[in-house]
Scaffold this motif. Structure first.
Motif, short mmCIF file in Angstrom:
data_model
loop_
_atom_site.label_atom_id
_atom_site.label_comp_id
_atom_site.label_asym_id
_atom_site.label_seq_id
_atom_site.Cartn_x
_atom_site.Cartn_y
_atom_site.Cartn_z
N GLY A 125 5.15 2.90 8.21
CA GLY A 125 5.45 1.74 7.75
C GLY A 125 4.18 0.73 7.13
O GLY A 125 4.35 0.23 6.05
N ALA A 126 3.01 1.22 7.67
CA ALA A 126 1.91 0.48 7.09
C ALA A 126 1.64 1.19 5.60
O ALA A 126 1.39 0.37 4.83
CB ALA A 126 0.64 0.98 8.14
N MET A 127 1.54 2.60 5.45
CA MET A 127 1.20 3.01 4.09
C MET A 127 2.45 2.81 3.11
O MET A 127 2.22 2.46 2.09
CB MET A 127 1.31 4.66 4.22
N LEU A 128 3.69 2.52 3.75
CA LEU A 128 4.90 2.10 2.63
C LEU A 128 4.64 0.79 2.27
O LEU A 128 4.64 0.46 0.98
CB LEU A 128 6.18 2.30 3.41
N GLY A 129 4.14 -0.10 3.19
CA GLY A 129 3.76 -1.59 2.83
C GLY A 129 2.64 -1.73 1.75
O GLY A 129 2.78 -2.28 0.92
N LEU A 130 1.63 -0.94 1.98
CA LEU A 130 0.48 -0.72 1.32
C LEU A 130 0.98 -0.40 -0.28
O LEU A 130 0.54 -1.18 -1.33
CB LEU A 130 -0.58 0.22 1.61
N VAL A 131 1.72 0.47 -0.53
CA VAL A 131 1.96 1.14 -2.03
C VAL A 131 2.75 0.06 -2.81
O VAL A 131 2.75 0.21 -3.94
CB VAL A 131 2.39 2.56 -2.07
N VAL A 132 3.68 -0.58 -2.03
CA VAL A 132 4.36 -1.50 -2.83
C VAL A 132 4.24 -2.99 -2.74
O VAL A 132 4.67 -3.75 -3.34
CB VAL A 132 6.01 -1.75 -2.12
N SER A 133 2.98 -3.40 -2.26
CA SER A 133 2.35 -4.84 -2.09
C SER A 133 2.02 -5.10 -3.58
O SER A 133 1.38 -4.45 -4.25
CB SER A 133 1.11 -4.66 -1.12
#
Length: 777
Positions: A125-133
């Motif tokens: 979840g953290a990595m997914l949020g990072l790349v779409v931020s």
């Protein structure tokens, strides 16, 4: 309907976190293996959601959304999906689905499997949020969350010292880089005035021309280099292999280590095309490529070999991102996708070998193809792609790399030679893990080995075949993945058309040279390992041991500083506090010429006012001449009571009453405390300490006096007075202005003061009861 899309994407971004919350409960209820299949639905649904974006992103469109958080500061929870972020989102959720299923079988029977799956999903979840931020703040929050989640995963086996050390090392290195990135994002905000990446692209010229461009670039590189393990920060990544294999496979293929590369690719249209960018990135990327493959050659553990090859691959990606040509960016995109497929497959195959054979040492493993044919097939296909052989996606990436680098100028020749050497050694490392353990005669003294279960085979087989399918059907892979991703990185429309059919040009010749050198190194792998080990040992300790020296030195320095500033004596703490207070009060007044004019003694002072001033002075004299502390405390209350009477004489009975209460409580509490402490009755300080304390006290008193006099001599500003006089009756419905201020306008502050008085009273009551209890016994 327009609001459904953003709301759905917001929910999708929360899916991994929801799975993380449910994981421990599900594992405890139905078991780890079954729970893993159910938990895999969370990233699978997210994967399907992002797959729905493929057609419009392929057409050159973008998808944005979000919610305002602090509009006045332009802070928002917003996302931005283009070719770059979509490719990363698909890798994170797609490979993440396979990793969750893989973890259910690999960690089967582990007492903390639920916690492990929760950490994996949190990391996802953290990595997914990072790349779409889209928001700077949102990216930074997720950036730091990936560091925390990786700390939990790397140190999962916390009973082992090596795992704790590796987790702490990763957290310190990437955490320090995160602070550097935060400063860089603040610089970007101040230079451009925007806080979103989708708007930043329009500020490229102003950013590059800013005098703070270099400082901003260095701060951003600090975050990216530590996250993506660039030299000299590469050492934390191989140590992270202390984590269970599912973590290693996910960490290296699709998530954290590529976060720095993602950031550099995201900022390339804005910060690229400058001399600093095109010098620093290829230089450090090239060094990292060479360091990674050389350190990988000396390893015999399959996971460590793959870890160091990941360091080398990350260096290659950084080098290509900074090289400054459109072909180099296309090559970086192709290699990133190919690396995600073959590295994830090889790590999961290595985990399957370890799970079934009980070892990852390539010098002790042989002949596993007979008992683990499917694992061998997955590992071999992934190795062929990593080695850059035709008909695999890795071959397309290598061809594009050489097409981008090969030229006649010295810079191009140097980096081309570096790429050939690095790729050749990575070829040898690929087959050291993907072929060597499976060929040869079976070790008859080893324990019986059987094929891995389906949950361990699904991931490596699927990823290995993807590396083949993307090359055999380049039209689909380029249309929906490679070209949109390269367009986002380049900041303009890019079409990638390379196919798996070899073309007899310079890139093919360099590919053949790479393969020949790789075969030679693999053939003489043991001898090359010995030579490399001796050469590296001759260089002495590396950054890994340097980190240990740094941390131990930091601890020693902290102990020394603590001994100086925290010696354990209350007298020193109080003295330092009041010295700083005196300096804060006096230095600005003297340094900036703000001393007040000397006050004139009022001619119309009433005798009552003068009398109480004299009483206050007598109280001060009594404090100084007191023979014991109890007398000094009682005498100290004389000043407070005298001030309270002066308040009463000047028409402030409520303030006077408060002062009486405070002084009474202070005297009672201090007297009770003194009876509880084992203190001498009188003050036995040496004369020099008494003079020093008197000087500090005088300085503080003088500072407050001068500051108050200066404030009283300033023109009176009636803004607040007029405001309260006008609105106390209209808003708070009270005629007593002072009461309205205390109860309504400053209600929260008054509540805090009441709480302090209440706590003080309870403390006094407790002291009295303790003393009464002791007397009774």
């Amino acid at each position: 309907m327009a609001a459904i899309g953003p709301a759905l994407t917001f929910c999708v971004l929360l899916l991994p976190f929801m799975g993380a919350l449910m994981a421990p409960w599900l594992v405890s209820r139905i078991g780890g293996a079954r729970a893993a299949w159910l938990l895999a639905l969370f990233p699978a649904l997210a994967f399907l959601h992002f797959c729905g974006f493929l057609p419009e992103i392929a057409r050159g469109e973008v998808r944005t959304g979000g919610y305002a958080w602090v509009p006045s500061l332009n802070l928002s929870f917003s996302w931005f999906v283009d070719g770059l972020s979509l490719a990363f989102a698909l890798l994170i959720t797609g490979i993440g689905t396979l990793i969750v299923i893989y973890s259910g079988a690999y960690m089967k029977g582990h007492p903390h499997q639920g916690r492990f799956l929760s950490f994996i999903l949190l990391f996802m979840g953290a990595m997914l949020g990072l790349v779409v931020s889209d928001s700077f703040l949102m990216l930074f929050v997720y950036w730091e969350l990936t560091s925390i989640a990786s700390f939990l995963l790397i140190g999962f086996d916390h009973e082992r010292e090596a795992a704790r050390r590796a987790a702490l090392q990763a957290l310190i290195v990437t955490g320090a880089g995160g602070l550097s990135l935060l400063a860089g994002l603040v610089f970007l905000w101040n230079i451009t005035g925007v806080t979103q990446f989708s708007l930043l692209v329009h500020m490229a010229d102003g950013l590059r021309e800013s005098p703070f461009y270099l400082a901003t670039l260095l701060l951003v590189l600090g975050g990216a280099f530590t996250k993506s393990a660039q030299f000299p920060f590469h050492f934390w990544l191989p140590n992270a292999m202390e984590a269970p294999t599912p973590v290693s496979a996910y960490l290296h293929s699709a998530t954290m280590v590529k976060a720095g590369v993602y950031l550099l690719m995201r900022l390339q249209p804005v910060m690229g095309d400058t001399p600093a960018w095109e010098i620093l990135l290829p230089f450090f990327g090239g060094i990292t490529l060479l360091v990674g493959v050389l350190l990988g050659l000396r390893q015999t553990d399959m996971k460590l070999i793959l870890a160091y090859s990941t360091v080398a691959s990350l260096g290659l990606l950084v080098m290509l991102t900074g090289f400054g040509s459109s072909h180099a960016l296309e090559a970086a995109v192709l290699y990133l996708l190919a690396h995600s497929f073959f590295k994830g497959a090889l790590f999961m195959a290595a985990g399957a070998v370890d799970h079934e054979a009980g070892s990852r040492d390539i010098t002790r493993l042989s002949g596993l193809r007979h008992t683990m044919p499917l694992t061998f097939a997955a590992a071999l296909l992934a190795a062929l792609s990593m080695g850059g052989l035709p008909l695999f996606f890795g071959f397309l990436a290598k061809e594009e790399i050489y097409a981008a680098l090969a030229a006649g100028n010295p810079r191009a020749v140097f980096f081309t030679a570096l790429a050939v050497i690095g790729n050749a050694l990575m070829f040898a490392l690929a087959f050291a893990t993907g072929l060597k353990p499976f060929i040869g005669a079976r070790n008859r003294t080893a324990a019986p080995v059987h094929e891995a279960p389906p949950a361990l085979l699904l991931g490596p087989l699927l990823l290995a075949f993807l590396g083949l399918a993307c090359a055999l059907f380049p039209g689909l892979s380029h249309t929906y993945l490679s070209s949109p991703m390269a367009s986002a990185v380049a900041g303009q429309a890019v079409t990638i058309d390379i196919t798996a059919i070899p073309h007899f040009r310079t890139p093919l010749a360099l590919s053949l040279l790479t393969i020949a050198l790789g075969v030679l190194v693999y053939w003489q792998l043991d001898r090359v390992r010995d030579v490399t080990t001796r050469a590296l040992d001759a260089l002495g300790e590396g950054p890994d041991r340097g980190f240990d020296h740094f941390v131990s030195g930091l601890v020693r320095a902290a102990v020394l500083v603590t001994r100086v500033v925290q010696p354990g004596r209350l007298h020193i703490y109080v003295a330092v506090t009041f010295v700083m207070l005196a300096l804060t009060l006096l230095v600005p007044l003297f340094a900036f010429g703000e001393l007040p004019a000397m006050p004139v003694w009022p001619k119309d002072m009433l005798i009552e006012e003068a009398a109480f001033l004299v009483i206050a002075l007598i109280g001060i004299f009594a404090v100084l001449r007191a023979r014991n502390r109890l007398t000094a405390i009682v005498s100290l209350g004389i000043q407070g009571f005298a001030v309270a009477v002066i308040f009463l004489l000047f028409g402030a009975p409520d303030l006077s009453f408060t002062q009486f209460m405070v002084e009474t409580l202070s005297v009672v509490i201090l007297a009770l405390v003194m009876t509880k402490l084992q203190l001498t009755l009188s003050d036995h300080r040496p004369m020099r300490e008494a003079l020093l304390d008197a000087t500090i006290a005088t300085a503080c008193g003088l500072g407050f006096t001068l500051l108050l006099l200066k404030a009283l001599q300033m023109p009176f500003d009636r803004v607040l007075t007029d405001f309260f006089n006008t609105y106390s009756k209209a808003i708070a419905h009270g005629a007593n202005v002072v009461n309205v201020i205390i109860v309504d306008f400053r209600g929260t502050d008054t509540l805090g003061e009441i709480a302090v008085v209440m706590i003080t009273g309870l403390a006094v009551l407790a002291l009295i009861r303790v003393r009464a209890g002791r007397r009774a016994t």
